[in-house]
Design an enzyme around this catalytic site. Structure first.
Site, PDB file in Angstrom:
ATOM      1  CG  ASN A   9      -1.686   1.236   1.440  1.00 20.40           C
ATOM      2  OD1 ASN A   9      -1.820   2.044   0.529  1.00 20.40           O
ATOM      3  ND2 ASN A   9      -2.231   1.431   2.644  1.00 20.40           N
ATOM      4  CD1 TRP A  10       3.580   1.088  -2.669  1.00 24.18           C
ATOM      5  CD2 TRP A  10       3.604   2.125  -4.652  1.00 24.18           C
ATOM      6  NE1 TRP A  10       4.341   0.324  -3.537  1.00 24.18           N
ATOM      7  CE2 TRP A  10       4.369   0.944  -4.756  1.00 24.18           C
ATOM      8  CE3 TRP A  10       3.471   2.934  -5.779  1.00 24.18           C
ATOM      9  CZ2 TRP A  10       5.003   0.557  -5.940  1.00 24.18           C
ATOM     10  CZ3 TRP A  10       4.106   2.558  -6.961  1.00 24.18           C
ATOM     11  CH2 TRP A  10       4.866   1.381  -7.035  1.00 24.18           C
ATOM     12  CE  LYS A  11       0.334   3.457   4.848  1.00 26.03           C
ATOM     13  NZ  LYS A  11       0.059   3.563   6.244  1.00 26.03           N
ATOM     14  N   GLY A 234       2.737  -1.283   4.340  1.00 28.23           N
ATOM     15  CA  GLY A 234       2.691   0.144   4.013  1.00 28.23           C
ATOM     16  C   GLY A 234       4.087   0.682   3.776  1.00 28.23           C
ATOM     17  N   GLY A 235       4.659   1.291   4.792  1.00 30.61           N
ATOM     18  CA  GLY A 235       5.969   1.967   4.677  1.00 30.61           C
ATOM     19  C   GLY A 235       7.039   1.147   3.971  1.00 30.61           C
TER      20      GLY A 235
HETATM   21  C1  PEP Z   1      -0.849  -0.068   6.014  1.00 34.26           C
HETATM   22  O1  PEP Z   1      -0.819   1.051   5.550  1.00 34.26           O
HETATM   23  O2  PEP Z   1      -1.792  -0.834   5.733  1.00 34.26           O
HETATM   24  C2  PEP Z   1       0.252  -0.500   6.881  1.00 34.26           C
HETATM   25  C3  PEP Z   1       0.172  -1.684   7.430  1.00 34.26           C
HETATM   26  O3  PEP Z   1       1.274   0.390   7.059  1.00 34.26           O
HETATM   27  P1  PEP Z   1       2.696   0.066   7.739  1.00 34.26           P
HETATM   28  O4  PEP Z   1       3.225  -1.202   7.122  1.00 34.26           O
HETATM   29  O5  PEP Z   1       3.559   1.255   7.407  1.00 34.26           O
HETATM   30  O6  PEP Z   1       2.475  -0.093   9.206  1.00 34.26           O
END
Ligand code: PEP
Length: 260
Positions: A9-11, A234-235
Site C-alpha cells: 500500500n503506497w498510500k 505500508g511503509g
Molecule cells: C498499512 O498502511 O496498511 C500498513 C500496514 O502500514 P505500515 O506497514 O507502514 O504499518
C-alpha cells in the site's frame, strides 16, 4: 502449503515517474524465486502507468479506495468500473486511515464491498482495533462488531472472493508490530467467527492477512503462524529492496507451527 499474498500500500506517495521506476525494480526483483501472490496499490494518479508497466508480470494491481456507486455526481471520487478500466484486480477497503481521517463507517464500507464484488474486484477489507481498545481488552468485541457490519448480507460465495486484512491500528506506521502470537490469536479468532457464520470449509479458504509495520525481518515469523496468509505492507513497500525482501522472506520458512 499456503501461497502468501503480499500487498504493498503506497498510500499518498510517489509521482507517476517515481511509481513506474519503483515498480520496474520490484518487477525485476520478484521475477525469480518463490511463488507468492503480489499486489501493488499505488495512488490513483499512477494506476494507469503502473498497470502498463506491470503488463506480462505476475504482479497484480490494486487501488487504495473507491466509491460504492458506479458513476454519478460525487466530485473527487473514483468508481469500481474506473478501477477495472485501468487494470485493477484488487481494491483496499476500510483502511483505518479512511475510517479515522475520512470518517468512513463499517456500514459505508459494506456498500463498497458489495459493489467491488459486483464488478469482480477483489476487496482487501481492513479491520482492527485501536490501542485504547486493546488496552481495555475490547479488541475481540471490536473486531467482531466490525466484521458483522462490514460483511453484512454477504453470501458464503461472496466471502470467498474477498481478503481480510487484520490491521491493529496501533501497529500501523508506528514501527510497533503485533507479535506473531498476537496476530495469530486475533486471526484464529476471525477464522472461528467465519466458521460460525459460514461453513468450516469456506472459512479455511478465506485469506486473512496481517498488516502493521511488517518488515523483512518479521515477515517469516508471522508467516509461520497457521492463520496468517500474507501481509499488507505500508511503509516498507515504498522501497523496492525492502518490499522484494519481504516477498522473498515470506516464503523462506513456511513450515506451520503446530498448536499456534
Ligand atoms: C498499512 O498502511 O496498511 C500498513 C500496514 O502500514 P505500515 O506497514 O507502514 O504499518
Amino acid at each position: 502449503m499456503k501461497r502468501p499474498l503480499i500487498a504493498g500500500n503506497w498510500k499518498m506517495f510517489k509521482t507517476v515517474d517515481e511509481a513506474v521506476s519503483l515498480v520496474q525494480t520490484i518487477k525485476a526483483g520478484v521475477s525469480r524465486g518463490a511463488d507468492s501472490q503480489i499486489v501493488i496499490c499505488p495512488p490513483f494518479t499512477a494506476l494507469y502507468a503502473v498497470s502498463k508497466a506491470l503488463e506480462g508480470s505476475r504482479i497484480d494491481l490494486g487501488a487504495q479506495n473507491m466509491h460504492p456507486e458506479n458513476e454519478g455526481a460525487y466530485t473527487g471520487e473514483i468508481s469500481p468500473p474506473m478501477l477495472k478500466d485501468v487494470g485493477c484486480r484488487y481494491v483496499i477497503l476500510g483502511h483505518s486511515e479512511r475510517r479515522q481521517y475520512f470518517k468512513e463507517t463499517s456500514v459505508f464500507i459494506n456498500e463498497k464491498v458489495k459493489t467491488a464484488l459486483k464488478y469482480s474486484l477483489v476487496p482487501i477489507v481492513c479491520i482492527g482495533e485501536t490501542l485504547q481498545e486493546r488496552e481495555a481488552k475490547q479488541q475481540f468485541e471490536i473486531v467482531k462488531a466490525q466484521m458483522e457490519q462490514t460483511f453484512k448480507d454477504l453470501s458464503k460465495e461472496e466471502m470467498l472472493k474477498l481478503v481480510i486484512a487484520y490491521e491493529p491500528i496501533w501497529a500501523i506506521g508506528t514501527g510497533r508490530t503485533a507479535s506473531p502470537e498476537q496476530a495469530e490469536q486475533m486471526q484464529s479468532y476471525i477464522r472461528r467467527l467465519l466458521k460460525e457464520t459460514y461453513s468450516s470449509e469456506s472459512a479455511v479458504k478465506i485469506q486473512i492477512i496481517y498488516g502493521g509495520s511488517v518488515k523483512p525481518d518479521n515477515i517469516a515469523a508471522l508467516m509461520k503462524k497457521p492463520n496468517v496468509d500474507g501481509a499488507l505492507v505500508g511503509g516498507a513497500s515504498l522501497k523496492a529492496e525492502t518490499f522484494v525482501q519481504i516477498v522473498q522472506n515470506a516464503t523462506s520458512e513456511i513450515h506451520i507451527e503446530a498448536g499456534s
